[in-house]
Every structure is written in C-alpha cells, then in structure tokens.
Motif scaffolding. Structure first.
Motif, short mmCIF file in Angstrom:
data_model
loop_
_atom_site.label_atom_id
_atom_site.label_comp_id
_atom_site.label_asym_id
_atom_site.label_seq_id
_atom_site.Cartn_x
_atom_site.Cartn_y
_atom_site.Cartn_z
N ARG A 90 0.84 -1.22 0.00
CA ARG A 90 0.00 0.00 0.00
C ARG A 90 0.86 1.26 0.00
N VAL A 91 1.94 1.22 0.84
CA VAL A 91 2.84 2.38 0.92
C VAL A 91 3.50 2.61 -0.44
N LYS A 92 3.97 1.52 -1.07
CA LYS A 92 4.61 1.62 -2.40
C LYS A 92 3.63 2.17 -3.43
N LYS A 93 2.39 1.64 -3.38
CA LYS A 93 1.34 2.06 -4.31
C LYS A 93 1.06 3.56 -4.15
N MET A 94 0.95 3.97 -2.85
CA MET A 94 0.67 5.38 -2.58
C MET A 94 1.81 6.28 -3.06
N LYS A 95 3.05 5.78 -2.89
CA LYS A 95 4.21 6.57 -3.32
C LYS A 95 4.22 6.71 -4.84
N VAL A 96 3.93 5.60 -5.54
CA VAL A 96 3.89 5.63 -7.02
C VAL A 96 2.83 6.63 -7.47
N ARG A 97 1.65 6.58 -6.82
CA ARG A 97 0.55 7.49 -7.18
C ARG A 97 0.94 8.94 -6.89
N ASP A 98 1.58 9.14 -5.72
CA ASP A 98 1.99 10.48 -5.33
C ASP A 98 3.01 11.03 -6.32
N ASP A 99 3.97 10.17 -6.70
CA ASP A 99 4.99 10.58 -7.69
C ASP A 99 4.34 10.94 -9.03
N LEU A 100 3.32 10.16 -9.39
CA LEU A 100 2.62 10.39 -10.66
C LEU A 100 1.89 11.74 -10.64
N LEU A 101 1.23 12.02 -9.50
CA LEU A 101 0.51 13.29 -9.36
C LEU A 101 1.48 14.48 -9.35
N LYS A 102 2.65 14.27 -8.68
CA LYS A 102 3.66 15.33 -8.66
C LYS A 102 4.20 15.61 -10.07
N ALA A 103 4.41 14.50 -10.82
CA ALA A 103 4.90 14.63 -12.20
C ALA A 103 3.87 15.37 -13.05
N LEU A 104 2.59 15.08 -12.79
CA LEU A 104 1.50 15.73 -13.53
C LEU A 104 1.50 17.24 -13.24
N LEU A 105 1.68 17.58 -11.95
CA LEU A 105 1.72 18.99 -11.53
C LEU A 105 2.92 19.69 -12.16
N GLU A 106 4.06 19.00 -12.16
CA GLU A 106 5.30 19.55 -12.74
C GLU A 106 5.12 19.80 -14.24
N GLU A 107 4.51 18.84 -14.91
CA GLU A 107 4.28 18.95 -16.37
C GLU A 107 3.33 20.12 -16.66
N SER A 108 2.29 20.25 -15.81
CA SER A 108 1.34 21.35 -15.99
C SER A 108 2.05 22.69 -15.81
N GLY A 109 2.98 22.74 -14.83
CA GLY A 109 3.76 23.95 -14.60
C GLY A 109 4.61 24.33 -15.80
N GLN A 110 5.22 23.31 -16.42
CA GLN A 110 6.04 23.55 -17.62
C GLN A 110 5.19 24.12 -18.76
N LYS A 111 3.94 23.63 -18.85
CA LYS A 111 3.03 24.14 -19.90
C LYS A 111 2.61 25.58 -19.59
#
Length: 237
Positions: A90-111
């Motif tokens: 669960r912790v790993k899953k949550m971290k993967v999801r969190d990383d994915l959401l952070k990457a999404l936010l970062e990508e949105s920032g670049q746009k």
C-alpha cells in the motif's frame, strides 16, 4: 511267616494318613499361593496397563496441545507477515501514485511556463494585477514579478491601475487613487518556479496576494484532485 503286629500296622496306617493330610495341606497352600500370585500378577498387569494408557493419553494430549500451539503461533506469524506485506504494498502504491501526481503537476507547470512566452501573456498579466488589487483592498501596493517579466509588467501597469479604478468607481461609486509600484530590488524578484504572474504586497509585506501562475495551478489542482484521482486511479472507487 510270622503274623504282623497289628499295632505296627495301625501306626503305619496313621502315619500314612497324616502324611496324606500334610501333603493335601501343602498342595492346598501351594494352590492358594499360586492363585494369589496369579491374582497379584493379573492386577499388577492391569494396573500397569492402565497407568501406561493414562501416560500415553496424557503424552498424546500434550503433543497435540504443543502442536496446536505451534500451529496457532505459525498462523499468527503468517498473518503478521501478510499484514506487513500488504501494508508495504500500500505504501509503495501510494508513493507511485503520489509521484505520478507530482509529475502531472510539474508537467502542468512547464506548460504554464509556455503560456508566459505567448503573445497573450501581457493581457493576462494585466488581468492578474487587476484581480490582485481587488483582493488586497489596499491603497499602497508593491508588485513583484520574475526578472524577465519586469518590462512587461511596467508596460501594462498603467492600464491595469486605470481598469481597477474604473471598476471600483462603477461598482462602488468610489474614486480611488492607488499608489501601485513595481518592486525595484531585483534580488526579490519571483523565482522561475512561479511560472510567471505577479505577487502583490501591502503594509510592508504583512498582506500578500499571491497571483502567480504556480499558485493558480495549485489552487486548480487542489479543487480538481478528486476528479484527477478518479481519472487516473478508477479502481479506487
């Protein structure tokens, strides 16, 4: 031959009878002793077998109890291990999801940073300044922006102030004369991570209105997070 002595015959006969009686008594005693010994042997064997059965039964119960205890301990350990494994997953899953959401936010920032390079950016800056002035509700205001946006903010600031004054006069019937200046200390310019936009301060920085692109993105991101999660991780529902 000479006739036998009747007295001797009588003695012999009595002796024989006595001897027989003694033999019978001896036989009887031996028989009794044999039976008693047999009885003791049977009872001893019975008692021994009974004791043996009891001991064997108790030993079996002890072994079963020990086995059940070990089995229970093993089950508990397995459950603990399984629970820990599930927790780890669960912790790993949550971290993967969190990383994915952070990457999404970062990508949105670049746009958003790309938006700051577009031809409509000066108009957007003007609107962000007007909105900031309405929110901050102060007469003396300092505006902060990125170093690369200084020239653009300077060029749109008079129009932004004019638009703000006209809006307040129209809506509230009050004619304002705000003192809006651009921060002159280049060391205090907004960082690149703001992706553009402006930050307005009043009363020596005690009141701040963050109207940067990054703050707007975070605001939208927070509002849309449930919808974003539902789109990215539909199995959660």
């Amino acid at each position: 031959g000479s006739p036998r002595n009747p007295f001797l015959l009588e003695i012999n006969s009595a002796a024989t009878m006595a001897s027989d009686q003694i033999r019978q008594m001896v036989n009887f005693i031996l028989q009794e002793a044999h039976e008693k010994a047999n009885e003791i042997r049977v009872k001893t064997e019975h008692d021994f077998n009974l004791e043996k059965q009891t001991l064997v039964h108790e030993a079996k119960l002890n072994i079963q109890e020990e086995f059940q205890k070990k089995e229970k301990d093993r089950e508990v350990q397995e459950r603990i291990a399984r629970s820990a494994e599930i927790g780890e997953c669960r912790v790993k899953k949550m971290k993967v999801r969190d990383d994915l959401l952070k990457a999404l936010l970062e990508e949105s920032g670049q746009k958003l940073a790309m938006v700051a390079k577009g031809q409509n950016y000066p108009h957007l800056l003007q609107k962000l300044i007007v909105q900031g002035l309405i929110k901050i509700e102060e007469n003396d205001v300092t505006i902060y922006c990125r170093g690369e946006d200084v020239a653009t903010v300077k060029s749109v600031l008079p129009a932004a102030i004019k638009e703000y004054v006209g809006l307040i006069e129209r809506e509230a019937g009050v004619k304002l004369s705000p003192n809006v200046t651009l921060n002159a200390d280049r060391a205090k310019d907004l960082p690149e991570s703001s992706y553009g936009g402006v930050s307005l301060t009043a009363i020596e920085g005690k009141i701040v209105c963050d109207n940067t692109m990054a703050s707007r993105l975070n605001l939208v991101y927070s509002e849309l997070l449930p919808s974003i999660r539902a789109l990215l991780f539909p199995e959660e529902d």
